[in-house]
Design a protein around this motif. Structure first.
Motif, mmCIF file in Angstrom:
data_model
loop_
_atom_site.group_PDB
_atom_site.id
_atom_site.type_symbol
_atom_site.label_atom_id
_atom_site.label_comp_id
_atom_site.label_asym_id
_atom_site.label_seq_id
_atom_site.Cartn_x
_atom_site.Cartn_y
_atom_site.Cartn_z
ATOM 1 N N UNK A 49 0.795 -1.234 0.000
ATOM 2 C CA UNK A 49 0.000 0.000 0.000
ATOM 3 C C UNK A 49 0.828 1.285 0.000
ATOM 4 N N UNK A 50 2.056 1.235 0.475
ATOM 5 C CA UNK A 50 2.881 2.446 0.589
ATOM 6 C C UNK A 50 3.017 3.209 -0.726
ATOM 7 N N UNK A 51 3.367 2.575 -1.840
ATOM 8 C CA UNK A 51 3.491 3.354 -3.083
ATOM 9 C C UNK A 51 2.189 4.036 -3.492
ATOM 10 N N UNK A 52 1.059 3.380 -3.239
ATOM 11 C CA UNK A 52 -0.220 3.969 -3.585
ATOM 12 C C UNK A 52 -0.542 5.175 -2.698
ATOM 13 N N UNK A 53 -0.193 5.080 -1.427
ATOM 14 C CA UNK A 53 -0.419 6.201 -0.517
ATOM 15 C C UNK A 53 0.438 7.397 -0.904
ATOM 16 N N UNK A 95 8.492 15.490 12.801
ATOM 17 C CA UNK A 95 8.933 14.097 12.902
ATOM 18 C C UNK A 95 7.816 13.255 12.306
ATOM 19 N N UNK A 96 8.170 12.373 11.371
ATOM 20 C CA UNK A 96 7.142 11.664 10.622
ATOM 21 C C UNK A 96 7.648 10.340 10.095
ATOM 22 N N UNK A 97 6.687 9.504 9.691
ATOM 23 C CA UNK A 97 6.954 8.295 8.914
ATOM 24 C C UNK A 97 6.433 8.609 7.518
ATOM 25 N N UNK A 98 7.134 8.204 6.501
ATOM 26 C CA UNK A 98 6.793 8.566 5.133
ATOM 27 C C UNK A 98 5.372 8.144 4.736
ATOM 28 N N UNK A 99 4.941 6.937 5.082
ATOM 29 C CA UNK A 99 3.653 6.426 4.608
ATOM 30 C C UNK A 99 2.544 6.507 5.652
ATOM 31 N N UNK A 100 2.768 7.166 6.761
ATOM 32 C CA UNK A 100 1.739 7.295 7.793
ATOM 33 C C UNK A 100 0.630 8.224 7.283
ATOM 34 N N UNK A 101 -0.629 7.777 7.291
ATOM 35 C CA UNK A 101 -1.705 8.617 6.766
ATOM 36 C C UNK A 101 -1.885 9.930 7.537
ATOM 37 N N UNK A 102 -1.613 9.925 8.823
ATOM 38 C CA UNK A 102 -1.741 11.150 9.607
ATOM 39 C C UNK A 102 -0.605 12.118 9.283
ATOM 40 N N UNK A 103 0.567 11.571 8.991
ATOM 41 C CA UNK A 103 1.704 12.404 8.575
ATOM 42 C C UNK A 103 1.438 13.004 7.198
ATOM 43 N N UNK A 104 0.843 12.227 6.320
ATOM 44 C CA UNK A 104 0.482 12.719 4.993
ATOM 45 C C UNK A 104 -0.496 13.883 5.126
ATOM 46 N N UNK A 105 -1.449 13.749 6.017
ATOM 47 C CA UNK A 105 -2.430 14.806 6.265
ATOM 48 C C UNK A 105 -1.736 16.107 6.686
#
Length: 130
Positions: A16-20, A52-62
């Motif tokens: 799912x990571x590439x799609x996110x 501070x974030x994780x690349x594929x975390x949906x909350x970080x993306x937000x």
């Protein structure tokens, strides 16, 4: 059984990571328009911020989308793959939880915001053009 479940979710995350990340690129809004002077002030104020974030975390993306919408230059720190940033997050904020916005205040202290909605609200309050 626990090993099977763990590998299932790791595989799911890898798929799912590439799609996110693609979805983030395609749906990131354009940044707000500011005068050169206003943008310089926003850039100066955002020097004291680090996400501070994780690349594929949906909350970080937000949160990253909101940063892009507001046209801010905030340093992003990968707490998932960089042991130094991970240790700094745990030592400063008290827990390894992302997204986390580190705010270096004028008095020299650091404030750590952990919830994506709180981070977005703080950024909007501080940087939203009038």
């Amino acid at each position: 059984m626990r090993v099977i479940i763990r590998y299932f979710f790791r595989t799911l995350r890898l798929v799912l990571t590439p799609f996110m990340l693609l979805s983030e690129k395609l749906s990131t809004p354009e940044s707000v328009t500011r005068s050169a002077e206003e943008q310089a002030r926003a850039d100066e104020a955002s020097k004291n911020l680090a996400l501070y974030q994780f690349k594929a975390c949906p909350f970080c993306i937000k949160v990253r989308k909101e940063i892009a919408r507001l046209g801010l230059n905030i340093e992003t720190r990968d707490a998932q793959h960089d042991p130094e940033h991970r240790a700094a997050l745990e030592a400063g904020g008290g827990q390894i939880k992302v997204p986390c916005l580190k705010i270096h205040q004028e008095d020299g202290s650091d404030r750590w915001l952990y919830e994506s909605d709180e981070i977005k609200a703080w950024l909007q309050e501080r940087f939203e053009p009038a």
